[in-house]
Each structure stands twice: as structure tokens, then as C-alpha cells.
Design a protein around this motif. Structure first.
Motif, short mmCIF file in Angstrom:
data_model
loop_
_atom_site.label_atom_id
_atom_site.label_comp_id
_atom_site.label_asym_id
_atom_site.label_seq_id
_atom_site.Cartn_x
_atom_site.Cartn_y
_atom_site.Cartn_z
N ALA A 22 0.78 -1.16 -0.10
CA ALA A 22 -0.12 0.22 0.16
C ALA A 22 0.74 1.30 -0.12
O ALA A 22 0.68 2.25 -0.84
CB ALA A 22 -0.90 -0.20 1.19
N VAL A 23 1.89 1.34 0.71
CA VAL A 23 2.86 2.61 0.88
C VAL A 23 3.64 2.65 -0.37
O VAL A 23 3.65 3.85 -0.62
CB VAL A 23 3.64 2.37 2.30
CG1 VAL A 23 4.85 3.52 1.88
CG2 VAL A 23 3.00 2.56 3.49
N GLY A 193 5.08 9.35 3.83
CA GLY A 193 6.21 8.59 4.33
C GLY A 193 6.54 8.54 5.93
O GLY A 193 6.69 7.59 6.70
N ALA A 194 5.90 9.74 6.52
CA ALA A 194 5.67 9.66 8.08
C ALA A 194 4.76 8.49 8.59
O ALA A 194 4.90 7.88 9.68
CB ALA A 194 5.51 11.28 8.59
N ALA A 202 8.96 2.76 12.64
CA ALA A 202 10.38 3.55 12.47
C ALA A 202 10.06 4.96 12.55
O ALA A 202 8.96 5.51 12.88
CB ALA A 202 10.55 3.39 11.03
N ASP A 203 11.16 5.78 12.51
CA ASP A 203 11.01 7.34 12.86
C ASP A 203 10.31 7.88 11.64
O ASP A 203 10.63 7.97 10.38
CB ASP A 203 12.47 7.83 12.79
CG ASP A 203 12.56 9.13 13.04
OD1 ASP A 203 11.55 9.95 13.43
OD2 ASP A 203 13.82 9.85 13.19
N PRO A 204 9.33 8.61 12.05
CA PRO A 204 8.34 9.37 11.09
C PRO A 204 9.07 10.45 10.37
O PRO A 204 9.02 10.70 9.29
CB PRO A 204 7.12 10.00 11.82
CG PRO A 204 7.19 9.19 13.05
CD PRO A 204 8.48 8.57 13.18
N VAL A 205 9.85 11.05 11.08
CA VAL A 205 10.48 12.17 10.47
C VAL A 205 11.82 11.72 9.32
O VAL A 205 11.70 12.47 8.18
CB VAL A 205 11.61 12.81 11.47
CG1 VAL A 205 12.45 14.01 10.89
CG2 VAL A 205 10.89 13.59 12.55
N LYS A 206 12.35 10.50 9.64
CA LYS A 206 13.26 10.11 8.51
C LYS A 206 12.38 9.52 7.29
O LYS A 206 12.79 9.61 6.18
CB LYS A 206 13.91 9.03 9.14
CG LYS A 206 15.02 9.46 10.02
CD LYS A 206 15.96 8.26 10.52
CE LYS A 206 17.06 8.79 11.23
NZ LYS A 206 17.72 7.59 11.88
#
Length: 233
Positions: A22-23, A193-194, A202-206
Motif C-alpha cells: 500500500a505504501v 512517508g511519516a 520507524a522514525d516518522p521524520v526520517k
């Protein structure tokens, strides 16, 4: 002693099949369609032509994503089925050796040999192929390949992602089409992505930064190509 309450645990690994597809689909839908729109718009095309290109890109991209995901995951599924068939044959022909092999796996995980053999016997009495599939081959119900699910998730998410830049073309003034599509698409890509990173633990910012970077690079490149060909042709 307080009584322990049974509760349903939701692990991130359970989402891996549909989440990845989906992503990936939504990301590709936004990037490819927005890049097509920006590139064609940079060549001074008419709004109607831009819509036609974007719509064609949506349909072709969704079908391509579905076909590619289905073929890819089907290959994984075929490999799993071949391994399971091989394991079933070995269990039929060499049950004692397979039981000892399973026991040695549990020894490697920290059990004593006697206990490991008892566990192997009980698990194989319950579901011998399932025990070997899970502990020897690493195949479980959660991680097993599902081609149709992956294909449908990819196609649907691609179509949704691709539709957003197309709607922007309809709503944005002609002179603001390129910046409007670019800004909205980058915002959506960063959000996607976030969210994808957060859902996967995982890290949303990255996650936002890496998706936004590649989306910006794709749109900048296609805009440059569109401007060059629009000037030459």
C-alpha cells in the motif's frame, strides 16, 4: 497474586504484507503522476492534454503495479510451496531425522537437549509440517506471501495517490498549476512517508524526509525535460 488478563496483541509484523504494498503503491502513484503532470505542463501543454496524460498514467500505473506485485509475490509464494512440498516429503521418508533436526534448532535457541526433544515430539504430534515450516523454514501465517492481497493493495493505493495530483490540475489556476501540484504532492509524500514509517515502527521524520527528497528529485527532473522539449519542439 493478581490474575493475568488475556489480551490480543497487535504486532507490527502482521501488517507487513499489505503495508509494504500500500505504501509503495501510493508513493508511486503520487510521484509518477505528479511528475508526468509537471513535465507535461512545463512543455506548455494545454490543461486538457495534461489531464489526459495524467489519467492515462493513473490507469497504466495502477495496472502495472498490480501485475508487478502479483508476479513478484507469486514467485515468493511458489518458492514457499516448493519448500513445503520438499519438507513434507522429507517428513514422510525420514521422520526420526527430521524430529532430531527440529530438536537441534531448539537446542540452538537455549533449550536443553532432553527438553528440546520433548518439545519437538509434541509439536510434531500436533502439526509436524507446521512446526518445521515455522521453525526450520521461517514460514508462518503472518509472513506468508499473499499475491492477490498485495496486487489489490498496490493497485488501489496507486490509484488513490495518482488521483490527488489530477484533482489539483482541475482546481488550480493555469498559471499556478506546476507549483500547486508540486507543493501538494510533496506535502502528501511527506505525510505518507511519516505515516508509513510510524505504522512500521520507524522514525516518522526520517520516513517523511526520504520520500519527500526522491519525490522532489523526480518532479524536478521531469520538469526540466518538459521545459527542454517544449522549447525545442
Amino acid at each position: 497474586m493478581a490474575r493475568l488478563k488475556h489480551h490480543r496483541e497487535n504486532h507490527l509484523l502482521e501488517r507487513i504484507g499489505w503495508l509494504r504494498a500500500a505504501v509503495l503503491g501510493a508513493n508511486d502513484g503520487i510521484v509518477s503522476t505528479a511528475s508526468l503532470i509537471v513535465g507535461v505542463a512545463a512543455s506548455n501543454a494545454e490543461p486538457r492534454e495534461i489531464l489526459v496524460v495524467g489519467a492515462a498514467g493513473l490507469v497504466a500505473g495502477a495496472m502495472s503495479m498490480a501485475a508487478g506485485e502479483y508476479v513478484s509475490v507469486s514467485s515468493q509464494s511458489d518458492t514457499e510451496q516448493a519448500d513445503l512440498a520438499k519438507e513434507a516429503k522429507e517428513l514422510h521418508e525420514y521422520p526420526d531425522a527430521e524430529r532430531e533436526e527440529l530438536a537441534q534448532i531448539y537446542v540452538g535457541r537455549g533449550l536443553t537437549l532432553d527438553l528440546a526433544r520433548q518439545v519437538a515430539v509434541q509439536l510434531m504430534d500436533h502439526d509436524k509440517l507446521g512446526a518445521h515450516a515455522r521453525d526450520e523454514l521461517g514460514i508462518s501465517e503472518i509472513t506468508t506471501a499473499r499475491p492477490v492481497q498485495a496486487a489489490m493493495a498496490s493497485a488501489a493505493s496507486f490509484a488513490v495517490g495518482a488521483a490527488l495530483p489530477l484533482v489539483t490540475v482541475l482546481l488550480a489556476p493555469a498559471g499556478m498549476l506546476i507549483p500547486a501540484v508540486s507543493v501538494l504532492s510533496l506535502a502528501l509524500l511527506s505525510l505518507l512517508g511519516a505515516v508509513g514509517a510510524r505504522a512500521g515502527g520507524a522514525d516518522p521524520v526520517k520516513g517523511a524526509a526520504r520520500v519527500g527528497f526522491w519525490g522532489a528529485a523526480a518532479m524536478a527532473l521531469t520538469a526540466g525535460i518538459g521545459a527542454v522539449f517544449g522549447t525545442v519542439v
